[in-house]
Scaffold this motif. Structure first.
Motif, short mmCIF file in Angstrom:
data_model
loop_
_atom_site.label_atom_id
_atom_site.label_comp_id
_atom_site.label_asym_id
_atom_site.label_seq_id
_atom_site.Cartn_x
_atom_site.Cartn_y
_atom_site.Cartn_z
N SER A 138 0.92 5.35 -0.01
CA SER A 138 0.08 6.55 0.11
C SER A 138 0.94 7.80 0.18
O SER A 138 2.12 7.75 0.53
CB SER A 138 -0.83 6.46 1.34
OG SER A 138 -0.23 5.74 2.37
N TYR A 180 -5.80 2.45 -3.90
CA TYR A 180 -5.93 2.40 -2.45
C TYR A 180 -6.50 3.75 -2.02
O TYR A 180 -5.89 4.78 -2.23
CB TYR A 180 -4.55 2.16 -1.84
CG TYR A 180 -4.45 2.34 -0.36
CD1 TYR A 180 -5.38 1.76 0.49
CD2 TYR A 180 -3.42 3.08 0.21
CE1 TYR A 180 -5.27 1.92 1.85
CE2 TYR A 180 -3.31 3.23 1.57
CZ TYR A 180 -4.24 2.65 2.39
OH TYR A 180 -4.14 2.82 3.75
N TYR A 189 0.85 -1.18 0.00
CA TYR A 189 0.00 0.00 0.00
C TYR A 189 0.89 1.23 0.00
O TYR A 189 1.70 1.40 0.90
CB TYR A 189 -0.90 0.02 1.24
CG TYR A 189 -1.58 -1.29 1.49
CD1 TYR A 189 -2.59 -1.73 0.64
CD2 TYR A 189 -1.21 -2.11 2.54
CE1 TYR A 189 -3.21 -2.95 0.84
CE2 TYR A 189 -1.82 -3.34 2.75
CZ TYR A 189 -2.82 -3.75 1.89
OH TYR A 189 -3.43 -4.96 2.09
N CYS A 233 -10.29 12.44 2.16
CA CYS A 233 -10.11 11.33 1.23
C CYS A 233 -8.72 11.45 0.60
O CYS A 233 -8.35 12.51 0.12
CB CYS A 233 -11.21 11.43 0.16
SG CYS A 233 -11.00 10.26 -1.18
N ARG A 234 -7.97 10.36 0.65
CA ARG A 234 -6.64 10.34 0.06
C ARG A 234 -6.55 9.14 -0.87
O ARG A 234 -6.98 8.05 -0.52
CB ARG A 234 -5.54 10.19 1.12
CG ARG A 234 -5.66 11.12 2.31
CD ARG A 234 -5.01 12.45 2.14
NE ARG A 234 -3.56 12.39 2.04
CZ ARG A 234 -2.83 13.43 1.66
NH1 ARG A 234 -3.42 14.58 1.32
NH2 ARG A 234 -1.52 13.35 1.58
N TYR A 270 -9.53 -0.99 -0.88
CA TYR A 270 -8.59 -1.54 -1.84
C TYR A 270 -9.35 -1.96 -3.08
O TYR A 270 -10.27 -2.76 -3.00
CB TYR A 270 -7.87 -2.76 -1.26
CG TYR A 270 -7.35 -2.52 0.12
CD1 TYR A 270 -6.28 -1.66 0.34
CD2 TYR A 270 -7.93 -3.13 1.23
CE1 TYR A 270 -5.81 -1.41 1.61
CE2 TYR A 270 -7.46 -2.89 2.51
CZ TYR A 270 -6.40 -2.03 2.69
OH TYR A 270 -5.93 -1.79 3.95
N GLU A 313 -8.10 6.04 1.13
CA GLU A 313 -8.33 6.18 2.57
C GLU A 313 -9.38 7.24 2.82
O GLU A 313 -9.20 8.41 2.44
CB GLU A 313 -7.04 6.60 3.26
CG GLU A 313 -6.31 5.45 3.93
CD GLU A 313 -5.09 5.94 4.70
OE1 GLU A 313 -4.21 5.13 4.94
OE2 GLU A 313 -5.05 7.14 5.04
N SER A 347 -11.00 5.37 10.10
CA SER A 347 -10.51 5.43 8.74
C SER A 347 -10.93 4.18 7.99
O SER A 347 -10.76 3.07 8.49
CB SER A 347 -8.98 5.55 8.78
OG SER A 347 -8.47 5.63 7.49
N ARG A 374 -10.22 1.92 4.88
CA ARG A 374 -9.20 1.66 3.87
C ARG A 374 -9.82 0.81 2.77
O ARG A 374 -10.22 -0.33 3.01
CB ARG A 374 -8.01 0.92 4.49
CG ARG A 374 -7.28 1.76 5.52
CD ARG A 374 -6.26 0.93 6.26
NE ARG A 374 -5.45 1.76 7.13
CZ ARG A 374 -4.55 1.29 7.98
NH1 ARG A 374 -4.35 -0.02 8.08
NH2 ARG A 374 -3.84 2.11 8.74
N TYR A 412 -2.12 0.55 -4.80
CA TYR A 412 -2.19 -0.77 -4.19
C TYR A 412 -1.56 -1.75 -5.17
O TYR A 412 -2.04 -1.89 -6.29
CB TYR A 412 -3.65 -1.10 -3.91
CG TYR A 412 -3.95 -2.52 -3.53
CD1 TYR A 412 -3.20 -3.16 -2.56
CD2 TYR A 412 -4.99 -3.22 -4.12
CE1 TYR A 412 -3.48 -4.46 -2.20
CE2 TYR A 412 -5.28 -4.52 -3.77
CZ TYR A 412 -4.52 -5.14 -2.81
OH TYR A 412 -4.80 -6.44 -2.45
N GLU A 448 -8.32 5.43 14.30
CA GLU A 448 -7.06 6.21 14.10
C GLU A 448 -6.69 6.97 15.37
O GLU A 448 -7.54 7.51 16.04
CB GLU A 448 -7.24 7.22 12.96
CG GLU A 448 -7.45 6.55 11.62
CD GLU A 448 -6.28 6.74 10.68
OE1 GLU A 448 -6.00 7.88 10.32
OE2 GLU A 448 -5.64 5.73 10.32
#
Lengths: 82, 82
Positions: free
Chosen positions: A9, B42, A7, A37-38, B7, B44, B3, B5, A42, B82
């Motif tokens: 980021s 990916y 992963y 949101c980021r 994928y 977040e 958070s 995550r 992957y 988190e």
């Protein structure tokens, strides 16, 4: 066969225009509970049956040499049995 | 704050030219133990403290409505504190 899930980021202090765009699109659709949101990458790498530590070590080396830009990005890896 | 995550990967039978390119580049660098390489996304998403099941449900809806192309892609989500 084992699979390394990598992963990647962006670091928290790096601007993420793609993430901002997705965030805005989600808000437009009514999903207003999302705080941020980021968007990252992957990568799934399949390995023959090497020890997990050896796979982790090799993936670390791949990140350093090719896959990750250490100035802007962070990464983590998990190895799973397939 | 929680958070989610997310994928997103291409389905196994969908060609992945980006993954092939990365795989080839890794081989060129001497990493020849890699059997295959697939590149995905990916994402977040940060949420205020909603129940985990509620976040999972909302992310599923986001995937259906915006984030995932169900013809070509699959997704999984994990929610972490988190």
């Amino acid at each position: 066969m084992k699979s390394a899930r990598l992963y990647i980021s962006l670091k928290p202090d790096i601007l993420d225009p793609q993430g901002k765009t997705v965030h805005h699109a989600l808000e437009t659709l009514g999903f207003d509970a999302v705080a941020s949101c980021r968007v990252g990458k992957y990568i799934e790498l399949a390995f023959p049956d090497l020890p997990t530590e050896e796979i982790t070590r090799r993936v670390g080396e791949m990140c350093e040499r090719l896959l990750v830009n250490p100035v802007m990005e962070t990464w983590r890896v998990e190895v799973v049995e397939e």
